[in-house]
Design an enzyme around this catalytic site. Structure first.
Site, PDB file in Angstrom:
ATOM      1  N   ASP A   8     -45.351  -9.249 -12.646  1.00 57.00           N
ATOM      2  CA  ASP A   8     -46.603  -9.062 -13.385  1.00 57.00           C
ATOM      3  C   ASP A   8     -46.317  -9.230 -14.882  1.00 57.00           C
ATOM      4  OD1 ASP A   8     -49.358  -8.031 -13.832  1.00 57.00           O
ATOM      5  OD2 ASP A   8     -48.287  -6.308 -14.656  1.00 57.00           O
ATOM      6  N   ASP A  10     -48.887  -8.102 -17.829  1.00 58.01           N
ATOM      7  CA  ASP A  10     -49.427  -7.070 -18.717  1.00 58.01           C
ATOM      8  C   ASP A  10     -48.862  -5.692 -18.419  1.00 58.01           C
ATOM      9  OD1 ASP A  10     -50.963  -8.839 -20.170  1.00 58.01           O
ATOM     10  OD2 ASP A  10     -52.688  -8.651 -18.842  1.00 58.01           O
ATOM     11  N   ASP A 179     -46.441  -2.900 -12.998  1.00 59.54           N
ATOM     12  CA  ASP A 179     -46.720  -1.535 -13.447  1.00 59.54           C
ATOM     13  C   ASP A 179     -47.921  -0.908 -12.750  1.00 59.54           C
ATOM     14  OD1 ASP A 179     -48.432  -3.444 -15.034  1.00 59.54           O
ATOM     15  OD2 ASP A 179     -49.237  -1.531 -15.767  1.00 59.54           O
TER      16      ASP A 179
END
Length: 227
Positions: A8, A10, A179
């Site tokens: 990922d 961001d 996250d």
């Protein structure tokens, strides 16, 4: 050692939160909001709800186009939400912040022979521009963005073009790293992949999501991937 790492962007590699806070704070102040902390909290909650709807399959554009109308409306201020959305996207285009250690981590994976793939929800033009501006593009073998794919994580169909591009991928040699418990960890579960929850802020977990592993630093993440 894993052969493929789908990562990922961001708040896993790129410091999206920092850029988001700076951009929204500027918009709040320009439009007369003096209680910036309340304004930020209001926007974040509304934006989180909107992205949850998008991840469940809702059409992103109309939702994103009215998020500032909703946020400022909740603060008692009438604004041209579409104009603010355009202004904010321009700000995001120049959000090149990365999390400390991200570039070195990616370089070490690349050096070890791991195929590094970006798998991110978001707007294609913004994400690609941020990758270029942060000088991380060179570390990725490929970039898959939900707007381009047509499906957002955690939908397992987000991973379909990735599997098609890399036919030797398997549950044994591939891992999803991110996250977000909802988009990244649940997405990996839906795609039958192992997952690593990157959790440097030590957010409380949830029984609804079961990452294969959890780490709180790039050092720990690198050790786990290259073991």
């Amino acid at each position: 050692m894993k052969k493929y790492a789908i990562i990922d962007l961001d708040d896993t590699l790129l410091d999206f939160t920092r850029g988001e806070n700076e951009g929204v704070t500027q918009l709040l102040r320009e439009n007369g909001i003096t209680d910036v902390q309340r304004g930020l909290a209001t926007y974040v909650q509304i934006n989180r709800n909107i992205w949850h709807q998008i991840e469940l399959g809702a059409d992103r554009k109309p939702l994103l186009d009215r998020r500032f109308t909703q946020a400022f409306g909740a603060l008692g201020v009438t604004v041209d939400g579409l104009a603010l959305e355009k202004q904010y996207k321009s700000m995001l285009d120049h959000n090149y912040y990365t999390l400390p250690g991200a570039a070195a981590f990616l370089a070490n994976l690349k050096r070890a022979g791991v195929t590094v793939i970006a798998g991110t929800n978001g707007t294609k033009s913004i994400q690609l521009n941020r990758l270029r501006g942060s000088h991380l593009t060179t570390y990725f073998d490929n970039v898959f963005i939900s707007e381009d794919v047509g499906f957002d994580k955690p939908d397992k169909r987000f991973f379909t073009p990735i599997f098609a591009q890399y036919p030797t991928m398997s549950a044994a040699n591939t891992v999803m790293i991110g996250d977000s418990l909802h988009s990244d960890i649940l997405g990996a579960t839906n795609a039958h992949l192992d997952s690593i929850w990157f959790n440097p802020r030590h957010v409380a977990g949830s029984a609804d999501y079961r990452p294969t592993h959890e780490v709180d630093s790039f050092t720990a993440l690198e050790q786990l991937l290259l073991a």
